[in-house]
Design a protein around this motif. Structure first.
Motif, mmCIF file in Angstrom:
data_model
loop_
_atom_site.group_PDB
_atom_site.id
_atom_site.type_symbol
_atom_site.label_atom_id
_atom_site.label_comp_id
_atom_site.label_asym_id
_atom_site.label_seq_id
_atom_site.Cartn_x
_atom_site.Cartn_y
_atom_site.Cartn_z
ATOM 1 N N LEU A 97 0.608 -1.213 0.014
ATOM 2 C CA LEU A 97 0.097 -0.006 -0.150
ATOM 3 C C LEU A 97 0.822 1.393 -0.133
ATOM 4 O O LEU A 97 1.958 1.079 0.520
ATOM 5 C CB LEU A 97 -0.906 0.022 1.335
ATOM 6 C CG LEU A 97 -0.376 0.035 2.600
ATOM 7 C CD1 LEU A 97 -0.369 1.208 3.213
ATOM 8 C CD2 LEU A 97 -1.275 -0.878 3.344
ATOM 9 N N GLU A 98 0.383 2.230 -0.663
ATOM 10 C CA GLU A 98 0.887 3.752 -0.714
ATOM 11 C C GLU A 98 0.245 4.423 0.274
ATOM 12 O O GLU A 98 -0.806 4.324 0.579
ATOM 13 C CB GLU A 98 0.973 4.285 -2.164
ATOM 14 C CG GLU A 98 1.799 3.290 -2.976
ATOM 15 C CD GLU A 98 1.702 3.997 -4.426
ATOM 16 O OE1 GLU A 98 1.084 5.172 -4.605
ATOM 17 O OE2 GLU A 98 2.305 3.744 -5.303
ATOM 18 N N SER A 99 1.494 5.475 1.021
ATOM 19 C CA SER A 99 0.531 6.078 2.056
ATOM 20 C C SER A 99 1.145 7.678 1.970
ATOM 21 O O SER A 99 2.252 7.876 1.792
ATOM 22 C CB SER A 99 1.145 5.574 3.468
ATOM 23 O OG SER A 99 0.869 6.455 4.472
ATOM 24 N N TYR A 100 0.099 8.393 1.438
ATOM 25 C CA TYR A 100 0.267 9.653 1.200
ATOM 26 C C TYR A 100 -0.335 10.590 2.515
ATOM 27 O O TYR A 100 -1.264 10.230 3.201
ATOM 28 C CB TYR A 100 -0.339 10.178 -0.005
ATOM 29 C CG TYR A 100 0.279 9.847 -1.212
ATOM 30 C CD1 TYR A 100 1.269 10.379 -2.007
ATOM 31 C CD2 TYR A 100 -0.322 8.396 -1.731
ATOM 32 C CE1 TYR A 100 1.687 10.024 -3.092
ATOM 33 C CE2 TYR A 100 0.436 7.842 -2.973
ATOM 34 C CZ TYR A 100 1.349 8.489 -3.678
ATOM 35 O OH TYR A 100 1.909 7.943 -4.606
ATOM 36 N N ILE A 101 0.227 11.848 2.576
ATOM 37 C CA ILE A 101 -0.464 12.728 3.785
ATOM 38 C C ILE A 101 -1.752 13.090 3.282
ATOM 39 O O ILE A 101 -2.051 13.211 2.004
ATOM 40 C CB ILE A 101 0.712 14.135 3.841
ATOM 41 C CG1 ILE A 101 0.121 14.927 4.865
ATOM 42 C CG2 ILE A 101 0.488 14.910 2.429
ATOM 43 C CD1 ILE A 101 1.010 15.923 5.094
ATOM 44 N N MET A 102 -2.460 13.161 4.418
ATOM 45 C CA MET A 102 -4.089 13.578 4.180
ATOM 46 C C MET A 102 -4.134 15.104 3.925
ATOM 47 O O MET A 102 -3.748 15.823 4.442
ATOM 48 C CB MET A 102 -4.864 13.173 5.225
ATOM 49 C CG MET A 102 -6.354 13.456 4.872
ATOM 50 S SD MET A 102 -7.180 12.105 4.059
ATOM 51 C CE MET A 102 -7.110 10.717 5.122
ATOM 52 N N PRO A 103 -4.638 15.409 2.594
ATOM 53 C CA PRO A 103 -4.962 16.867 2.143
ATOM 54 C C PRO A 103 -5.865 17.578 3.197
ATOM 55 O O PRO A 103 -6.736 17.109 3.871
ATOM 56 C CB PRO A 103 -5.418 16.875 0.832
ATOM 57 C CG PRO A 103 -5.286 15.571 0.440
ATOM 58 C CD PRO A 103 -4.862 14.583 1.547
ATOM 59 N N ASP A 104 -5.325 18.720 3.446
ATOM 60 C CA ASP A 104 -6.302 19.740 4.358
ATOM 61 C C ASP A 104 -7.863 19.612 4.127
ATOM 62 O O ASP A 104 -8.617 19.593 5.126
ATOM 63 C CB ASP A 104 -5.899 20.935 4.678
ATOM 64 C CG ASP A 104 -4.435 21.232 4.981
ATOM 65 O OD1 ASP A 104 -3.977 20.180 5.796
ATOM 66 O OD2 ASP A 104 -3.964 22.294 5.047
ATOM 67 N N ASP A 105 -8.210 19.586 3.027
ATOM 68 C CA ASP A 105 -9.579 19.607 2.560
ATOM 69 C C ASP A 105 -10.359 18.383 2.725
ATOM 70 O O ASP A 105 -11.535 18.158 2.728
ATOM 71 C CB ASP A 105 -9.697 20.189 1.280
ATOM 72 C CG ASP A 105 -8.995 19.546 0.108
ATOM 73 O OD1 ASP A 105 -8.092 18.722 0.325
ATOM 74 O OD2 ASP A 105 -9.432 19.609 -1.039
ATOM 75 N N LEU A 106 -9.631 17.308 2.971
ATOM 76 C CA LEU A 106 -9.987 15.590 3.232
ATOM 77 C C LEU A 106 -10.211 15.307 4.573
ATOM 78 O O LEU A 106 -10.748 14.219 4.969
ATOM 79 C CB LEU A 106 -9.584 14.875 2.174
ATOM 80 C CG LEU A 106 -9.652 15.056 0.910
ATOM 81 C CD1 LEU A 106 -8.774 13.944 0.164
ATOM 82 C CD2 LEU A 106 -10.888 15.034 0.311
ATOM 83 N N LEU A 107 -9.435 16.267 5.554
ATOM 84 C CA LEU A 107 -9.314 15.797 7.022
ATOM 85 C C LEU A 107 -10.894 15.854 7.594
ATOM 86 O O LEU A 107 -11.938 16.529 7.323
ATOM 87 C CB LEU A 107 -8.594 16.788 7.647
ATOM 88 C CG LEU A 107 -7.020 16.639 7.496
ATOM 89 C CD1 LEU A 107 -6.385 17.877 8.107
ATOM 90 C CD2 LEU A 107 -6.460 15.671 7.819
#
Length: 200
Positions: A97-107
């Motif tokens: 799995l790839e793990s990216y930072i959660m964008p602010d607008d999707l928090l």
């Protein structure tokens, strides 16, 4: 300070003159080879005696013996790829799995800005795990301060570190190696769950 230095210098020069001009000075008090060898060798023997068990313990603590689970963490600019080496999916490939930072607008409410990711690493509690850490482009660092884990991820090199999660919960970490403009956007989130939830 100048006064102390002057006093020490005066005392040193006075003692040197006194011993030089005194015909009654005992030569073995000023040159005791046996005594000098003893006060040099005795601490050296003590240090070697302390160092040998320390080095043995250091190498034994770094050795990972039969982990129950292995996770490979690969750092890229600017995300992490995790591979569950012990698990195979329906296609016969290892689970990855790839793990990216959660964008602010999707928090969502309760998620931490700049620390939450879209895909968390889920691991079972009370399981001895080995993390194999590497990088695909530049140097990164797999760091989880709350677990006492910090391992450099270098291209072309596979480092390993072991850990044991003793409680359920979320553990947050960050890349600790300056790896470019998106360095601050490489959080690490490990979720520790009980074994039944993990197997589901």
């Amino acid at each position: 300070m100048a006064m102390v230095m002057s006093l020490v210098t005066y005392m040193l020069v006075s003692l040197m003159k006194m011993f030089k001009n005194n015909p009654m000075s005992y030569k073995y008090l000023t040159h005791g080879t046996t005594l000098e060898v003893m006060w040099t060798m005795f601490p050296a023997v003590i240090l070697v005696t302390m160092a040998f068990p320390s080095f043995v313990l250091l190498y034994l603590s770094d050795d990972v013996v039969n982990p129950a689970m292995t996770i490979k963490a690969m750092g890229y600019q600017w995300y992490w790829v995790y591979e569950y080496s012990d698990f195979i999916n329906d296609n016969g490939e290892t689970v990855q799995l790839e793990s990216y930072i959660m964008p602010d607008d999707l928090l969502e409410v309760g998620q931490l800005r700049l620390l939450d990711v879209d895909n968390r690493v889920v691991v079972p509690v009370d399981t001895h795990m080995r993390f194999m850490v590497t990088a695909g482009d530049v140097m990164h660092c797999f760091s989880m301060p709350s677990l006492g884990v910090k391992m450099d991820a270098m291209p072309g090199r596979l480092n390993q570190i072991s850990t044991l999660m003793q409680r359920e919960g979320m553990f947050y970490g960050q890349c600790q190696e300056l790896c470019g403009i998106g360095h601050s956007e490489m959080p690490i989130v490990i979720e520790s769950v009980n074994l039944d939830n993990f197997l589901e």
